[in-house]
Design an enzyme around this catalytic site. Structure first.
Site, mmCIF file in Angstrom:
data_model
loop_
_atom_site.group_PDB
_atom_site.id
_atom_site.type_symbol
_atom_site.label_atom_id
_atom_site.label_comp_id
_atom_site.label_asym_id
_atom_site.label_seq_id
_atom_site.Cartn_x
_atom_site.Cartn_y
_atom_site.Cartn_z
ATOM 1 N NE ARG A 1 6.336 -11.143 1.868
ATOM 2 C CZ ARG A 1 6.936 -10.656 0.792
ATOM 3 N NH1 ARG A 1 6.222 -10.183 -0.200
ATOM 4 N NH2 ARG A 1 8.255 -10.620 0.735
ATOM 5 C CE LYS B 1 5.261 4.388 1.650
ATOM 6 N NZ LYS B 1 5.832 3.393 0.730
ATOM 7 N NE ARG C 1 12.142 0.535 -4.235
ATOM 8 C CZ ARG C 1 11.267 1.255 -3.533
ATOM 9 N NH1 ARG C 1 11.694 2.091 -2.620
ATOM 10 N NH2 ARG C 1 9.976 1.138 -3.753
ATOM 11 C CG HIS D 1 -0.337 -14.898 8.829
ATOM 12 N ND1 HIS D 1 0.808 -15.542 9.248
ATOM 13 C CD2 HIS D 1 -0.761 -15.571 7.735
ATOM 14 C CE1 HIS D 1 1.063 -16.550 8.431
ATOM 15 N NE2 HIS D 1 0.127 -16.596 7.511
ATOM 16 N N PRO E 1 0.830 -1.216 0.000
ATOM 17 C CG PRO E 1 -0.405 -1.349 1.969
ATOM 18 C CD PRO E 1 0.705 -1.997 1.216
ATOM 19 C CD GLU E 2 3.754 3.589 -3.787
ATOM 20 O OE1 GLU E 2 3.927 4.813 -3.631
ATOM 21 O OE2 GLU E 2 4.333 2.936 -4.659
ATOM 22 N NE ARG F 1 17.428 17.714 -0.024
ATOM 23 C CZ ARG F 1 17.979 17.255 1.083
ATOM 24 N NH1 ARG F 1 18.842 16.262 1.047
ATOM 25 N NH2 ARG F 1 17.647 17.777 2.252
#
Ligand SMILES: [Zn+2]
Length: 302
Positions: free
Chosen positions: A149, A59, A292, A130, A2-3, A183
């Protein structure tokens, strides 16, 4: 995983169901992995408190707990509890200073990790494998945390939770632009840096950079003010569209049987390596940045 938009949708669903309810007792399973605060401290902080609000911070799901004054009696564990569980020795905390939680500003924070779910259900509902935490509510329902998980996290913060960074949907344009000034890191890495912006993940970073016409590997400091302005709009647009989609498709996600999953924003670059760009037909490329995958159009993004 989930984002931000999915967490926002879950938070709205939870808020509708549990705000104002009181947590009367808490059961915690025997697996230590999801617990980022000691089990006894979680139980002690939650029990007898009223859920004042449910909000999203990046999040994270943040339950604001207001003390109800009198601590309620805890109900017995009940015959349907899973085996291999333990009651937490709350009594050991009896004399400890409750800190800010006694003044009503403690936060219970849940991070769903990869596979975490929060469901609201009747106490008789079958306990899913779980299940790591069950909070019994005064309304007679239960709030459960399930995570196969176990990358999810449960914690309590007596003096309130500070996730760091700024909310991409709340921040103003000048503050957003200032985050990237000077940056030298690639813009994609800066977007994913949770100390700058909260909650922007891999998918939405790639989609935002595509809409803003910026390559993921561009150094943040080389991007013009005008392009950063475009990026600001793109990030908010992408997140808002995904939230709008989520809100209409998974409103029942937090109900016990709500397992439909998330309706995804139509990706324009993410996961489309080798496919044609929807704007210019050039094949979408993939590069690996800090471990990523990043997807971009070599023609539309500079
Ligand atoms: Zn293109």
């Amino acid at each position: 995983m989930p984002e931000l938009p999915e967490v926002e949708t879950i938070v709205r669903g939870l808020a509708r169901r549990v705000i104002g309810d009181t947590i009367t007792s808490v059961w915690i399973g025997s697996r230590p992995q999801p617990l980022k605060s000691p089990a006894a401290e979680i139980v002690h902080t939650l029990e007898g408190t009223r859920i004042g609000s449910v909000q999203r911070a990046g999040k994270h799901i943040v339950f604001e707990l207001a003390s109800n004054g009198a601590r309620s009696q805890r109900a017995d564990a009940g015959a349907h509890r899973p085996r291999n569980s333990r009651r937490v020795p709350v009594d050991t905390l009896k004399n400890r200073d409750r800190g800010a939680s006694g003044r009503g500003s403690a936060h219970w924070v849940v991070h769903l990790g990869m596979t975490g779910r929060m469901v609201v259900c009747e106490p008789g509902a079958e306990i899913a494998k779980h299940t790591h935490l069950i909070a019994s509510l005064a309304s007679g329902r239960e709030l459960r945390f399930i995570d196969p998980r176990m990358f999810g996290k449960l914690s309590v913060h007596a003096a309130g939770f500070d996730p760091g960074g700024v909310e991409p949907l709340d921040v103003d344009e000048e503050t957003f632009v200032g985050l990237f000034r000077g940056r030298k890191t690639p813009i994609k890495s800066a977007l994913l840096n949770q100390k700058l912006l909260r909650g922007v993940g891999n998918i939405y970073a790639d989609e935002s950079l595509f809409r803003a016409g910026i390559r993921p590997r561009r150094r943040a400091s080389t991007i013009t003010r005008a392009q950063l302005g475009k990026l600001y709009k793109a990030v908010r647009e992408v997140l808002s569209e995904a939230i709008a989609l989520g809100g209409s498709s998974i409103s029942d996600y937090v109900d016990a049987d709500g397992e439909e999953g998330f309706f995804q924003l139509q990706h324009r670059v993410y996961g489309r390596e080798g496919e044609k760009c929807q704007v210019c037909k050039a094949p979408i490329r993939r590069v690996v940045l800090a471990g990523r995958s990043s997807h971009y159009c070599p023609r539309c993004q500079k």
